[in-house]
Scaffold this motif. Structure first.
Motif, short mmCIF file in Angstrom:
data_model
loop_
_atom_site.label_atom_id
_atom_site.label_comp_id
_atom_site.label_asym_id
_atom_site.label_seq_id
_atom_site.Cartn_x
_atom_site.Cartn_y
_atom_site.Cartn_z
N ASP A 177 1.19 4.20 -2.66
CA ASP A 177 1.00 5.29 -2.94
C ASP A 177 1.92 6.35 -3.43
N THR B 117 -1.70 3.68 7.21
CA THR B 117 -1.27 3.56 6.10
C THR B 117 -0.47 5.62 6.17
N PRO C 285 -6.97 4.92 0.61
CA PRO C 285 -6.83 3.99 0.23
C PRO C 285 -8.20 3.06 0.11
N GLN D 67 0.98 -0.67 -0.30
CA GLN D 67 -0.06 0.15 -0.10
C GLN D 67 0.71 0.77 -0.06
N THR D 68 2.19 1.69 0.62
CA THR D 68 2.52 1.99 0.85
C THR D 68 3.58 2.61 -0.34
N THR E 64 -8.25 9.36 4.23
CA THR E 64 -8.83 7.87 5.23
C THR E 64 -9.87 8.04 5.58
#
Ligand SMILES: [Zn+2]
Lengths: 154, 301
Positions: free
Chosen positions: B135, B162, B260, B131-132, B221
Protein backbone atom coordinates in the motif's frame (compact mmCIF):
# COMPACT_ATOMS: atom_id res chain seq x y z
CA UNK A 1 -11.83 0.33 62.75
CA UNK A 2 -8.10 0.67 63.15
CA UNK A 3 -5.31 -1.26 61.48
CA UNK A 4 -4.41 -2.67 64.86
CA UNK A 5 -7.81 -4.27 65.23
CA UNK A 6 -7.64 -5.85 61.78
CA UNK A 7 -4.23 -7.26 62.52
CA UNK A 8 -5.64 -9.02 65.54
CA UNK A 9 -8.23 -10.82 63.45
CA UNK A 10 -5.58 -12.82 61.64
CA UNK A 11 -3.21 -14.65 63.92
CA UNK A 12 0.37 -13.44 64.02
CA UNK A 13 3.20 -15.49 62.55
CA UNK A 14 6.66 -15.98 64.00
CA UNK A 15 8.70 -15.88 60.78
CA UNK A 16 7.59 -15.36 57.20
CA UNK A 17 5.93 -12.95 54.82
CA UNK A 18 2.77 -10.90 55.29
CA UNK A 19 1.04 -9.49 52.23
CA UNK A 20 -1.28 -6.65 53.20
CA UNK A 21 -3.55 -4.13 51.47
CA UNK A 22 -4.79 -6.58 48.86
CA UNK A 23 -8.19 -5.56 47.43
CA UNK A 24 -10.71 -8.15 48.68
CA UNK A 25 -11.72 -9.15 45.15
CA UNK A 26 -8.08 -9.81 44.16
CA UNK A 27 -7.07 -12.11 46.98
CA UNK A 28 -7.60 -15.36 45.11
CA UNK A 29 -5.66 -14.01 42.12
CA UNK A 30 -2.73 -13.30 44.41
CA UNK A 31 -2.99 -16.84 45.78
CA UNK A 32 -2.82 -18.10 42.18
CA UNK A 33 0.08 -15.85 41.21
CA UNK A 34 2.20 -17.12 44.12
CA UNK A 35 0.84 -20.66 43.66
CA UNK A 36 -0.03 -20.77 47.38
CA UNK A 37 -2.60 -23.52 46.94
CA UNK A 38 0.36 -25.85 46.47
CA UNK A 39 2.38 -24.34 49.30
CA UNK A 40 4.03 -26.63 51.84
CA UNK A 41 4.16 -23.80 54.38
CA UNK A 42 1.26 -22.80 56.63
CA UNK A 43 -0.76 -20.05 54.90
CA UNK A 44 -3.29 -17.88 56.73
CA UNK A 45 -5.74 -15.93 54.62
CA UNK A 46 -8.02 -13.14 55.76
CA UNK A 47 -10.66 -11.73 53.43
CA UNK A 48 -13.21 -8.93 53.68
CA UNK A 49 -11.36 -7.23 56.50
CA UNK A 50 -12.22 -3.58 56.91
CA UNK A 51 -9.69 -1.09 55.67
CA UNK A 52 -9.76 2.70 55.66
CA UNK A 53 -8.12 3.01 52.25
CA UNK A 54 -9.58 0.01 50.40
CA UNK A 55 -12.98 -0.49 52.03
CA UNK A 56 -12.57 -4.23 52.15
CA UNK A 57 -9.15 -5.75 52.01
CA UNK A 58 -7.46 -9.08 52.19
CA UNK A 59 -4.32 -10.19 53.95
CA UNK A 60 -2.15 -13.28 53.41
CA UNK A 61 0.42 -14.59 55.86
CA UNK A 62 2.86 -17.26 54.78
CA UNK A 63 4.95 -18.81 57.56
CA UNK A 64 8.62 -19.57 57.08
CA UNK A 65 8.69 -18.44 53.48
CA UNK A 66 10.53 -15.51 51.91
CA UNK A 67 10.00 -14.64 48.27
CA UNK A 68 12.33 -13.26 45.63
CA UNK A 69 11.48 -9.68 44.61
CA UNK A 70 10.54 -10.78 41.10
CA UNK A 71 7.99 -13.21 42.53
CA UNK A 72 6.54 -10.50 44.75
CA UNK A 73 6.44 -7.98 41.92
CA UNK A 74 4.04 -10.22 40.00
CA UNK A 75 1.44 -9.50 42.68
CA UNK A 76 1.21 -6.01 41.19
CA UNK A 77 -0.87 -7.51 38.35
CA UNK A 78 -3.73 -8.13 40.76
CA UNK A 79 -2.91 -5.85 43.69
CA UNK A 80 -0.69 -2.93 42.65
CA UNK A 81 -0.89 -1.28 46.08
CA UNK A 82 -0.16 -4.37 48.15
CA UNK A 83 2.51 -4.07 50.82
CA UNK A 84 4.93 -6.75 51.92
CA UNK A 85 6.11 -7.19 55.50
CA UNK A 86 8.97 -9.51 56.32
CA UNK A 87 8.54 -11.01 59.79
CA UNK A 88 11.32 -12.37 61.97
CA UNK A 89 10.51 -13.49 65.50
CA UNK A 90 7.09 -11.75 65.49
CA UNK A 91 8.64 -8.41 64.48
CA UNK A 92 8.34 -6.61 61.15
CA UNK A 93 12.00 -6.41 60.12
CA UNK A 94 11.44 -5.08 56.60
CA UNK A 95 8.65 -3.41 54.63
CA UNK A 96 8.72 -3.70 50.84
CA UNK A 97 6.85 -1.90 48.09
CA UNK A 98 6.14 -3.93 45.01
CA UNK A 99 7.03 -2.71 41.52
CA UNK A 100 4.99 -3.61 38.46
CA UNK A 101 7.24 -5.76 36.22
CA UNK A 102 7.72 -4.57 32.61
CA UNK A 103 7.16 -8.02 31.22
CA UNK A 104 5.11 -10.93 32.49
CA UNK A 105 6.05 -14.40 31.31
CA UNK A 106 4.03 -17.56 31.80
CA UNK A 107 1.54 -16.63 34.55
CA UNK A 108 -1.23 -14.72 32.78
CA UNK A 109 -3.66 -15.88 30.12
CA UNK A 110 -4.37 -13.91 26.94
CA UNK A 111 -8.06 -12.96 26.70
CA UNK A 112 -8.05 -13.21 22.89
CA UNK A 113 -9.60 -16.59 21.99
CA UNK A 114 -7.77 -16.55 18.62
CA UNK A 115 -4.35 -15.99 20.21
CA UNK A 116 -1.77 -18.66 19.41
CA UNK A 117 -1.00 -19.00 23.14
CA UNK A 118 -4.50 -20.38 23.73
CA UNK A 119 -4.08 -23.15 21.13
CA UNK A 120 -0.42 -24.16 21.04
CA UNK A 121 1.99 -24.99 23.89
CA UNK A 122 3.45 -21.46 23.92
CA UNK A 123 4.39 -19.72 27.20
CA UNK A 124 2.46 -16.44 27.33
CA UNK A 125 4.39 -13.18 27.30
CA UNK A 126 3.03 -9.69 27.93
CA UNK A 127 4.30 -6.20 28.45
CA UNK A 128 2.47 -4.28 31.15
CA UNK A 129 0.71 -0.99 30.47
CA UNK A 130 -0.80 1.23 33.16
CA UNK A 131 -3.92 2.97 31.93
CA UNK A 132 -6.02 5.07 34.35
CA UNK A 133 -4.29 3.37 37.29
CA UNK A 134 -5.32 -0.03 35.93
CA UNK A 135 -2.77 -2.62 34.86
CA UNK A 136 -3.34 -3.96 31.36
CA UNK A 137 -1.38 -6.64 29.55
CA UNK A 138 -0.25 -6.28 25.94
CA UNK A 139 0.25 -9.70 24.36
CA UNK A 140 3.64 -10.19 22.71
CA UNK A 141 2.08 -12.62 20.22
CA UNK A 142 -1.37 -11.47 19.12
CA UNK A 143 -0.69 -7.77 19.99
CA UNK A 144 -4.08 -7.50 21.73
CA UNK A 145 -4.66 -5.99 25.15
CA UNK A 146 -5.93 -8.12 28.01
CA UNK A 147 -7.84 -5.79 30.36
CA UNK A 148 -8.01 -8.01 33.43
CA UNK A 149 -5.40 -10.34 34.82
CA UNK A 150 -6.51 -13.93 34.22
CA UNK A 151 -4.24 -16.58 35.73
CA UNK A 152 -3.14 -19.35 33.34
CA UNK A 153 -5.32 -22.43 33.50
CA UNK A 154 -8.53 -20.46 34.04
CA UNK B 1 20.97 -12.62 13.97
CA UNK B 2 18.32 -13.10 11.30
CA UNK B 3 15.53 -10.60 10.90
CA UNK B 4 11.88 -11.47 10.33
CA UNK B 5 8.89 -9.43 9.18
CA UNK B 6 6.01 -10.24 11.50
CA UNK B 7 4.42 -6.87 12.18
CA UNK B 8 4.78 -3.55 10.39
CA UNK B 9 6.19 -2.24 13.71
CA UNK B 10 9.23 -4.49 13.17
CA UNK B 11 10.50 -2.11 10.47
CA UNK B 12 11.77 1.38 11.20
CA UNK B 13 10.92 4.28 8.92
CA UNK B 14 14.35 3.88 7.28
CA UNK B 15 13.79 0.19 6.67
CA UNK B 16 10.36 0.86 5.21
CA UNK B 17 11.85 3.41 2.79
CA UNK B 18 14.64 0.97 1.93
CA UNK B 19 12.14 -1.81 1.09
CA UNK B 20 10.18 0.61 -1.11
CA UNK B 21 13.39 1.57 -2.94
CA UNK B 22 14.32 -2.09 -3.47
CA UNK B 23 10.77 -2.78 -4.70
CA UNK B 24 11.23 0.00 -7.28
CA UNK B 25 14.44 -1.70 -8.44
CA UNK B 26 12.60 -5.01 -8.63
CA UNK B 27 9.86 -3.46 -10.75
CA UNK B 28 12.45 -1.96 -13.10
CA UNK B 29 14.50 -5.17 -13.38
CA UNK B 30 11.71 -7.71 -13.56
CA UNK B 31 13.12 -11.20 -13.12
CA UNK B 32 16.63 -12.00 -11.92
CA UNK B 33 18.78 -14.86 -10.63
CA UNK B 34 19.51 -13.05 -7.35
CA UNK B 35 18.30 -15.97 -5.20
CA UNK B 36 19.51 -18.78 -7.47
CA UNK B 37 19.87 -21.94 -5.39
CA UNK B 38 17.73 -20.67 -2.50
CA UNK B 39 14.54 -22.40 -1.35
CA UNK B 40 11.52 -20.48 -0.05
CA UNK B 41 8.80 -22.29 1.97
CA UNK B 42 5.26 -20.99 1.54
CA UNK B 43 3.29 -22.50 4.41
CA UNK B 44 -0.41 -21.66 4.17
CA UNK B 45 -2.14 -23.07 7.23
CA UNK B 46 -5.29 -21.43 5.91
CA UNK B 47 -5.95 -20.95 2.21
CA UNK B 48 -5.37 -17.58 0.55
CA UNK B 49 -4.79 -18.12 -3.14
CA UNK B 50 -4.17 -14.46 -3.93
CA UNK B 51 -1.48 -13.91 -1.30
CA UNK B 52 0.15 -17.29 -1.95
CA UNK B 53 0.43 -16.74 -5.70
CA UNK B 54 1.92 -13.31 -5.11
CA UNK B 55 4.63 -14.63 -2.76
CA UNK B 56 5.35 -17.70 -4.90
CA UNK B 57 5.69 -15.60 -8.02
CA UNK B 58 7.96 -13.19 -6.16
CA UNK B 59 10.24 -16.06 -5.11
CA UNK B 60 10.25 -17.51 -8.64
CA UNK B 61 11.09 -14.15 -10.21
CA UNK B 62 14.16 -13.97 -7.97
CA UNK B 63 15.31 -17.39 -9.17
CA UNK B 64 14.48 -19.21 -5.91
CA UNK B 65 12.59 -22.47 -5.70
CA UNK B 66 9.38 -22.81 -3.70
CA UNK B 67 8.07 -25.62 -1.51
CA UNK B 68 5.05 -25.66 0.80
CA UNK B 69 1.37 -26.33 1.09
CA UNK B 70 -1.74 -24.31 0.33
CA UNK B 71 -3.91 -25.66 3.10
CA UNK B 72 -3.52 -28.15 5.91
CA UNK B 73 -5.92 -30.90 4.83
CA UNK B 74 -4.00 -34.18 4.33
CA UNK B 75 -0.88 -32.91 6.09
CA UNK B 76 0.55 -34.01 9.44
CA UNK B 77 -0.70 -30.69 10.86
CA UNK B 78 -4.28 -31.88 10.49
CA UNK B 79 -3.18 -34.95 12.49
CA UNK B 80 -2.27 -32.70 15.42
CA UNK B 81 1.40 -31.90 14.89
CA UNK B 82 2.34 -28.76 16.80
CA UNK B 83 3.18 -25.57 14.95
CA UNK B 84 6.62 -25.67 16.56
CA UNK B 85 7.40 -29.10 15.12
CA UNK B 86 6.23 -28.12 11.63
CA UNK B 87 8.30 -24.94 11.66
CA UNK B 88 11.40 -26.65 13.12
CA UNK B 89 11.26 -29.35 10.45
CA UNK B 90 10.69 -27.01 7.50
CA UNK B 91 13.30 -24.52 8.70
CA UNK B 92 15.93 -27.24 8.34
CA UNK B 93 15.10 -27.57 4.66
CA UNK B 94 14.76 -23.99 3.45
CA UNK B 95 16.28 -20.50 3.62
CA UNK B 96 13.19 -18.47 4.51
CA UNK B 97 9.60 -19.22 5.55
CA UNK B 98 6.54 -17.32 4.34
CA UNK B 99 3.52 -18.31 6.40
CA UNK B 100 -0.16 -17.62 6.80
CA UNK B 101 -2.00 -18.94 9.84
CA UNK B 102 -5.50 -18.47 11.28
CA UNK B 103 -4.18 -17.92 14.84
CA UNK B 104 -3.03 -14.46 15.90
CA UNK B 105 0.61 -14.41 16.94
CA UNK B 106 1.41 -17.66 15.11
CA UNK B 107 4.04 -16.03 12.89
CA UNK B 108 5.75 -14.30 15.84
CA UNK B 109 5.93 -17.63 17.63
CA UNK B 110 7.26 -19.38 14.52
CA UNK B 111 10.01 -16.77 14.18
CA UNK B 112 11.10 -17.54 17.75
CA UNK B 113 11.41 -21.29 17.33
CA UNK B 114 13.56 -21.32 14.19
CA UNK B 115 16.83 -19.79 13.01
CA UNK B 116 15.77 -18.48 9.62
CA UNK B 117 13.73 -15.40 8.62
CA UNK B 118 9.93 -15.66 8.76
CA UNK B 119 7.57 -13.47 6.75
CA UNK B 120 4.07 -13.11 8.15
CA UNK B 121 1.60 -13.44 5.26
CA UNK B 122 -1.33 -12.93 7.65
CA UNK B 123 -1.98 -14.19 11.18
CA UNK B 124 -5.76 -14.19 11.65
CA UNK B 125 -7.11 -10.70 12.19
CA UNK B 126 -3.77 -9.42 13.47
CA UNK B 127 -1.04 -8.40 10.98
CA UNK B 128 -0.34 -8.64 7.25
CA UNK B 129 2.72 -6.42 6.86
CA UNK B 130 3.46 -7.10 3.18
CA UNK B 131 0.00 -5.68 2.40
CA UNK B 132 0.89 -2.50 4.29
CA UNK B 133 4.21 -2.17 2.48
CA UNK B 134 2.58 -2.64 -0.93
CA UNK B 135 0.00 0.00 0.00
CA UNK B 136 2.82 2.40 0.88
CA UNK B 137 4.64 1.56 -2.35
CA UNK B 138 1.48 2.25 -4.34
CA UNK B 139 0.84 5.57 -2.59
CA UNK B 140 4.44 6.59 -3.31
CA UNK B 141 4.16 5.47 -6.93
CA UNK B 142 0.91 7.33 -7.60
CA UNK B 143 1.64 10.52 -5.69
CA UNK B 144 5.41 10.76 -6.14
CA UNK B 145 5.74 11.19 -2.37
CA UNK B 146 4.62 9.73 0.94
CA UNK B 147 4.70 13.00 2.88
CA UNK B 148 1.58 15.18 3.22
CA UNK B 149 -0.85 12.84 1.51
CA UNK B 150 -4.59 12.95 2.25
CA UNK B 151 -6.14 9.50 2.50
CA UNK B 152 -9.84 8.74 2.65
CA UNK B 153 -10.36 5.29 4.16
CA UNK B 154 -13.75 3.80 3.41
CA UNK B 155 -15.72 0.80 4.65
CA UNK B 156 -14.89 -1.52 7.51
CA UNK B 157 -12.66 0.63 9.69
CA UNK B 158 -13.51 -1.34 12.82
CA UNK B 159 -12.26 -4.81 11.92
CA UNK B 160 -10.15 -4.02 8.84
CA UNK B 161 -6.56 -4.85 9.75
CA UNK B 162 -5.19 -3.35 6.52
CA UNK B 163 -6.68 -0.01 7.54
CA UNK B 164 -5.18 -0.12 11.03
CA UNK B 165 -1.72 -1.14 9.85
CA UNK B 166 -1.70 1.42 7.05
CA UNK B 167 -2.64 4.32 9.28
CA UNK B 168 0.08 3.34 11.74
CA UNK B 169 2.69 3.03 8.99
CA UNK B 170 1.61 6.35 7.42
CA UNK B 171 2.08 8.08 10.78
CA UNK B 172 5.77 8.43 9.82
CA UNK B 173 4.84 10.67 6.88
CA UNK B 174 2.65 13.54 8.11
CA UNK B 175 -0.65 12.32 6.62
CA UNK B 176 -4.24 13.63 6.82
CA UNK B 177 -7.13 11.20 7.03
CA UNK B 178 -10.82 11.01 6.34
CA UNK B 179 -12.50 7.97 7.84
CA UNK B 180 -15.70 7.09 6.03
CA UNK B 181 -17.70 4.38 7.77
CA UNK B 182 -21.19 3.59 9.04
CA UNK B 183 -21.63 3.97 12.79
CA UNK B 184 -21.29 0.21 13.31
CA UNK B 185 -17.87 0.09 11.64
CA UNK B 186 -16.20 3.27 12.86
CA UNK B 187 -12.50 3.37 13.65
CA UNK B 188 -11.85 2.04 17.19
CA UNK B 189 -10.92 4.58 19.87
CA UNK B 190 -7.39 3.18 20.33
CA UNK B 191 -6.45 4.27 16.78
CA UNK B 192 -7.92 7.72 17.27
CA UNK B 193 -5.87 7.98 20.45
CA UNK B 194 -2.81 6.88 18.44
CA UNK B 195 -3.35 9.75 15.99
CA UNK B 196 -4.22 12.32 18.64
CA UNK B 197 -0.97 11.47 20.42
CA UNK B 198 0.94 12.23 17.19
CA UNK B 199 -1.05 15.28 16.17
CA UNK B 200 -2.32 13.64 12.97
CA UNK B 201 -5.43 15.43 11.67
CA UNK B 202 -8.49 13.35 10.77
CA UNK B 203 -12.21 13.70 10.27
CA UNK B 204 -14.92 11.08 10.35
CA UNK B 205 -17.85 10.86 7.97
CA UNK B 206 -20.75 8.56 7.19
CA UNK B 207 -21.06 9.76 3.60
CA UNK B 208 -18.93 8.35 0.78
CA UNK B 209 -19.70 11.40 -1.35
CA UNK B 210 -18.59 13.94 1.28
CA UNK B 211 -14.82 13.64 0.89
CA UNK B 212 -14.39 12.14 -2.59
CA UNK B 213 -13.14 15.42 -4.03
CA UNK B 214 -10.61 16.43 -1.37
CA UNK B 215 -8.44 13.33 -1.03
CA UNK B 216 -5.38 12.02 -2.89
CA UNK B 217 -5.99 8.36 -2.09
CA UNK B 218 -9.39 6.73 -1.81
CA UNK B 219 -8.71 3.52 0.11
CA UNK B 220 -11.76 1.28 -0.25
CA UNK B 221 -12.20 -1.87 1.83
CA UNK B 222 -14.54 -4.81 1.81
CA UNK B 223 -16.82 -5.59 4.74
CA UNK B 224 -15.66 -9.07 5.73
CA UNK B 225 -18.42 -11.35 6.88
CA UNK B 226 -16.09 -13.62 8.87
CA UNK B 227 -15.20 -10.78 11.25
CA UNK B 228 -18.80 -10.47 12.46
CA UNK B 229 -20.11 -12.58 15.30
CA UNK B 230 -23.62 -11.22 14.77
CA UNK B 231 -25.03 -11.97 11.26
CA UNK B 232 -27.65 -9.21 11.68
CA UNK B 233 -24.92 -6.63 12.16
CA UNK B 234 -23.28 -7.83 8.94
CA UNK B 235 -26.53 -7.68 6.93
CA UNK B 236 -27.05 -4.07 8.03
CA UNK B 237 -23.71 -2.82 6.78
CA UNK B 238 -22.52 -5.15 4.00
CA UNK B 239 -23.73 -2.98 1.10
CA UNK B 240 -23.38 0.39 2.76
CA UNK B 241 -21.06 1.96 0.16
CA UNK B 242 -20.89 1.48 -3.58
CA UNK B 243 -18.55 3.64 -5.63
CA UNK B 244 -19.73 4.29 -9.20
CA UNK B 245 -18.17 6.10 -12.12
CA UNK B 246 -20.79 8.86 -12.01
CA UNK B 247 -19.69 9.81 -8.49
CA UNK B 248 -16.15 10.62 -9.59
CA UNK B 249 -16.86 13.98 -11.22
CA UNK B 250 -14.76 16.71 -9.67
CA UNK B 251 -12.23 14.48 -7.93
CA UNK B 252 -8.58 15.56 -7.88
CA UNK B 253 -6.60 14.71 -11.04
CA UNK B 254 -4.04 12.81 -8.98
CA UNK B 255 -6.66 10.88 -7.00
CA UNK B 256 -6.22 7.11 -7.11
CA UNK B 257 -8.57 4.41 -5.84
CA UNK B 258 -6.90 1.57 -3.94
CA UNK B 259 -8.46 -1.62 -2.63
CA UNK B 260 -6.70 -4.62 -1.03
CA UNK B 261 -8.94 -6.95 -3.12
CA UNK B 262 -10.96 -9.07 -3.45
CA UNK B 263 -13.85 -6.64 -3.77
CA UNK B 264 -17.49 -7.59 -3.43
CA UNK B 265 -19.85 -4.78 -4.41
CA UNK B 266 -18.08 -1.69 -3.10
CA UNK B 267 -16.55 -0.64 -6.43
CA UNK B 268 -18.76 -0.90 -9.53
CA UNK B 269 -17.16 -2.42 -12.65
CA UNK B 270 -17.60 0.87 -14.55
CA UNK B 271 -14.97 2.47 -12.30
CA UNK B 272 -12.30 0.07 -13.62
CA UNK B 273 -11.80 2.00 -16.86
CA UNK B 274 -11.41 5.41 -15.24
CA UNK B 275 -7.95 6.92 -14.78
CA UNK B 276 -8.53 6.78 -11.01
CA UNK B 277 -8.77 2.99 -10.68
CA UNK B 278 -5.43 1.65 -9.47
CA UNK B 279 -6.28 -1.55 -7.60
CA UNK B 280 -5.06 -3.98 -10.25
CA UNK B 281 -1.71 -2.23 -10.45
CA UNK B 282 -1.67 -2.18 -6.64
CA UNK B 283 -2.03 -5.99 -6.62
CA UNK B 284 0.83 -6.29 -9.12
CA UNK B 285 2.93 -4.02 -6.91
CA UNK B 286 2.45 -6.62 -4.18
CA UNK B 287 4.67 -8.96 -6.12
CA UNK B 288 7.53 -6.41 -6.41
CA UNK B 289 7.26 -5.51 -2.73
CA UNK B 290 7.34 -9.21 -1.76
CA UNK B 291 10.43 -9.68 -3.94
CA UNK B 292 12.02 -6.82 -2.02
CA UNK B 293 11.02 -8.26 1.37
CA UNK B 294 12.44 -11.71 0.60
CA UNK B 295 15.67 -10.35 -0.87
CA UNK B 296 16.14 -7.95 2.07
CA UNK B 297 15.51 -10.55 4.79
CA UNK B 298 17.94 -12.95 3.10
CA UNK B 299 20.58 -10.23 3.15
CA UNK B 300 20.77 -9.66 -0.61
CA UNK B 301 19.48 -6.09 -0.68
ZN1 LIG C 1 -2.43 -13.00 22.77
Amino acid sequence: MSEKHTQLKVSAIKDGTVLDHIPAQSIFQVIDILDLSHSENPVTIGVNLESRSLGRKGIIKISDRFFADEELNRIALAAPDATVNIIKDYEVVQKKKIDLPETVVGIAKCSNPMCVTNHQPVPTRFSTVVDHKKVKLLCHYCEKTTEEFIPLGH
Amino acid sequence: MHKSLISIHDFSKEEILHILEVAREMEATGSSKLLDGKVVACLFFEPSTRTRLSFETAANRLGARVIGFSDVANTSISKGETLKDTIKMVSNYVDIIVMRHPLEGAARYASEVCDIPVVNAGDGANQHPSQTLLDLYTILQTQGRLEDVTINMVGDLKYGRTVHSLLQAMSHFNPRFFFTAPDELRLPAEYKAFMDARGIPYKESRSLQEHLCDCDILYMTRVQQERFSDPMEYEKVKDVYRLERSMLQGVRDNMKILHPLPRVGEIAADVDDTPYAYYYKQAQNGMYVRMAIIAYLLGYK
